[in-house]
Design a protein around this motif. Structure first.
Motif, PDB file in Angstrom:
ATOM      1  N   ILE A  39       1.918   0.002  -4.678  1.00 27.14           N
ATOM      2  CA  ILE A  39       2.011   0.208  -3.234  1.00 27.14           C
ATOM      3  C   ILE A  39       0.904   1.174  -2.850  1.00 27.14           C
ATOM      4  O   ILE A  39       0.848   2.290  -3.372  1.00 27.14           O
ATOM      5  CB  ILE A  39       3.386   0.760  -2.826  1.00 27.14           C
ATOM      6  N   ILE A  40       0.030   0.733  -1.949  1.00 19.23           N
ATOM      7  CA  ILE A  40      -1.083   1.575  -1.504  1.00 19.23           C
ATOM      8  C   ILE A  40      -1.039   1.724   0.011  1.00 19.23           C
ATOM      9  O   ILE A  40      -0.456   0.903   0.708  1.00 19.23           O
ATOM     10  CB  ILE A  40      -2.457   1.007  -1.941  1.00 19.23           C
ATOM     11  N   SER A  41      -1.689   2.765   0.486  1.00 20.17           N
ATOM     12  CA  SER A  41      -1.786   2.936   1.935  1.00 20.17           C
ATOM     13  C   SER A  41      -2.978   2.137   2.448  1.00 20.17           C
ATOM     14  O   SER A  41      -3.856   1.735   1.678  1.00 20.17           O
ATOM     15  CB  SER A  41      -1.966   4.417   2.294  1.00 20.17           C
ATOM     16  N   ASP A  42      -3.005   1.927   3.731  1.00 13.70           N
ATOM     17  CA  ASP A  42      -4.125   1.196   4.330  1.00 13.70           C
ATOM     18  C   ASP A  42      -5.442   1.950   4.167  1.00 13.70           C
ATOM     19  O   ASP A  42      -6.506   1.368   4.273  1.00 13.70           O
ATOM     20  CB  ASP A  42      -3.857   0.842   5.789  1.00 13.70           C
ATOM     21  N   GLN A  43      -5.380   3.233   3.839  1.00 10.89           N
ATOM     22  CA  GLN A  43      -6.601   3.996   3.577  1.00 10.89           C
ATOM     23  C   GLN A  43      -7.276   3.553   2.276  1.00 10.89           C
ATOM     24  O   GLN A  43      -8.464   3.775   2.084  1.00 10.89           O
ATOM     25  CB  GLN A  43      -6.296   5.489   3.511  1.00 10.89           C
ATOM     26  N   ASP A  44      -6.509   2.943   1.377  1.00  6.64           N
ATOM     27  CA  ASP A  44      -7.036   2.466   0.096  1.00  6.64           C
ATOM     28  C   ASP A  44      -7.239   0.948   0.081  1.00  6.64           C
ATOM     29  O   ASP A  44      -7.389   0.346  -0.971  1.00  6.64           O
ATOM     30  CB  ASP A  44      -6.093   2.861  -1.043  1.00  6.64           C
ATOM     31  N   GLU A  45      -7.253   0.346   1.245  1.00  4.58           N
ATOM     32  CA  GLU A  45      -7.344  -1.113   1.350  1.00  4.58           C
ATOM     33  C   GLU A  45      -8.570  -1.686   0.631  1.00  4.58           C
ATOM     34  O   GLU A  45      -8.526  -2.804   0.119  1.00  4.58           O
ATOM     35  CB  GLU A  45      -7.350  -1.530   2.822  1.00  4.58           C
ATOM     36  N   ALA A  46      -9.646  -0.935   0.536  1.00  2.89           N
ATOM     37  CA  ALA A  46     -10.854  -1.414  -0.141  1.00  2.89           C
ATOM     38  C   ALA A  46     -10.601  -1.696  -1.623  1.00  2.89           C
ATOM     39  O   ALA A  46     -11.325  -2.488  -2.235  1.00  2.89           O
ATOM     40  CB  ALA A  46     -11.978  -0.395   0.013  1.00  2.89           C
ATOM     41  N   LEU A  47      -9.556  -1.094  -2.183  1.00  2.00           N
ATOM     42  CA  LEU A  47      -9.224  -1.298  -3.596  1.00  2.00           C
ATOM     43  C   LEU A  47      -8.235  -2.436  -3.820  1.00  2.00           C
ATOM     44  O   LEU A  47      -7.886  -2.748  -4.953  1.00  2.00           O
ATOM     45  CB  LEU A  47      -8.635  -0.011  -4.187  1.00  2.00           C
ATOM     46  N   TYR A  48      -7.797  -3.066  -2.731  1.00  2.18           N
ATOM     47  CA  TYR A  48      -6.756  -4.094  -2.831  1.00  2.18           C
ATOM     48  C   TYR A  48      -7.112  -5.200  -3.829  1.00  2.18           C
ATOM     49  O   TYR A  48      -6.290  -5.551  -4.680  1.00  2.18           O
ATOM     50  CB  TYR A  48      -6.460  -4.706  -1.454  1.00  2.18           C
TER      51      TYR A  48
ATOM     52  N   ASP B 168       7.708   9.208   6.476  1.00  3.40           N
ATOM     53  CA  ASP B 168       7.833   7.821   6.933  1.00  3.40           C
ATOM     54  C   ASP B 168       7.159   6.869   5.952  1.00  3.40           C
ATOM     55  O   ASP B 168       7.673   5.787   5.668  1.00  3.40           O
ATOM     56  CB  ASP B 168       7.214   7.642   8.323  1.00  3.40           C
ATOM     57  N   THR B 169       6.011   7.260   5.444  1.00  4.19           N
ATOM     58  CA  THR B 169       5.280   6.425   4.490  1.00  4.19           C
ATOM     59  C   THR B 169       6.077   6.268   3.198  1.00  4.19           C
ATOM     60  O   THR B 169       6.209   5.153   2.667  1.00  4.19           O
ATOM     61  CB  THR B 169       3.894   7.032   4.191  1.00  4.19           C
ATOM     62  N   ILE B 170       6.639   7.351   2.701  1.00  2.00           N
ATOM     63  CA  ILE B 170       7.451   7.297   1.482  1.00  2.00           C
ATOM     64  C   ILE B 170       8.696   6.444   1.714  1.00  2.00           C
ATOM     65  O   ILE B 170       9.084   5.632   0.864  1.00  2.00           O
ATOM     66  CB  ILE B 170       7.842   8.722   1.010  1.00  2.00           C
ATOM     67  N   MET B 171       9.330   6.603   2.857  1.00  2.00           N
ATOM     68  CA  MET B 171      10.528   5.819   3.166  1.00  2.00           C
ATOM     69  C   MET B 171      10.205   4.325   3.198  1.00  2.00           C
ATOM     70  O   MET B 171      10.959   3.512   2.651  1.00  2.00           O
ATOM     71  CB  MET B 171      11.132   6.264   4.502  1.00  2.00           C
ATOM     72  N   LEU B 172       9.088   3.948   3.797  1.00  2.00           N
ATOM     73  CA  LEU B 172       8.694   2.542   3.842  1.00  2.00           C
ATOM     74  C   LEU B 172       8.450   2.007   2.433  1.00  2.00           C
ATOM     75  O   LEU B 172       8.884   0.907   2.088  1.00  2.00           O
ATOM     76  CB  LEU B 172       7.440   2.364   4.706  1.00  2.00           C
ATOM     77  N   ALA B 173       7.800   2.775   1.598  1.00  2.00           N
ATOM     78  CA  ALA B 173       7.571   2.364   0.204  1.00  2.00           C
ATOM     79  C   ALA B 173       8.901   2.178  -0.527  1.00  2.00           C
ATOM     80  O   ALA B 173       9.067   1.223  -1.295  1.00  2.00           O
ATOM     81  CB  ALA B 173       6.694   3.385  -0.502  1.00  2.00           C
ATOM     82  N   ARG B 174       9.850   3.051  -0.307  1.00  5.34           N
ATOM     83  CA  ARG B 174      11.171   2.922  -0.943  1.00  5.34           C
ATOM     84  C   ARG B 174      11.910   1.691  -0.456  1.00  5.34           C
ATOM     85  O   ARG B 174      12.559   0.996  -1.241  1.00  5.34           O
ATOM     86  CB  ARG B 174      12.008   4.173  -0.674  1.00  5.34           C
TER      87      ARG B 174
END
Length: 66
Positions: free
Chosen positions: A15-24, A44-50
């Motif tokens: 699970i990556i954030s959109d800030q790391d999208e270049a590594l997708y 909020d980001t952690i909750m979404l990942a969970r």
């Protein structure tokens, strides 16, 4: 981000954030990779990942967010 380390632990989900999208593309060759939007509120980001992980484990998550 150290891709060799990620590969070494053999994850089944990344699970990556959109800030790391270049590594997708690279990460998705290692394991199923999901992009979540980065929020100003890190909780909020952690909750979404969970939520994604929990839904994936019970089979209800069937689509990548990309």
């Amino acid at each position: 981000m150290n891709l060799e380390r990620i590969l070494a632990i053999q994850p089944d989900l990344i699970i990556i954030s959109d800030q790391d999208e270049a590594l997708y593309d690279q990460l998705s060759k290692i394991a199923k990779t999901i992009i979540v939007p980065m929020s100003e509120n890190w909780q909020d980001t952690i909750m979404l990942a969970r939520i994604i992980q929990n839904n994936r484990m019970d089979g209800s998550f069937c689509k990548q967010n990309h």
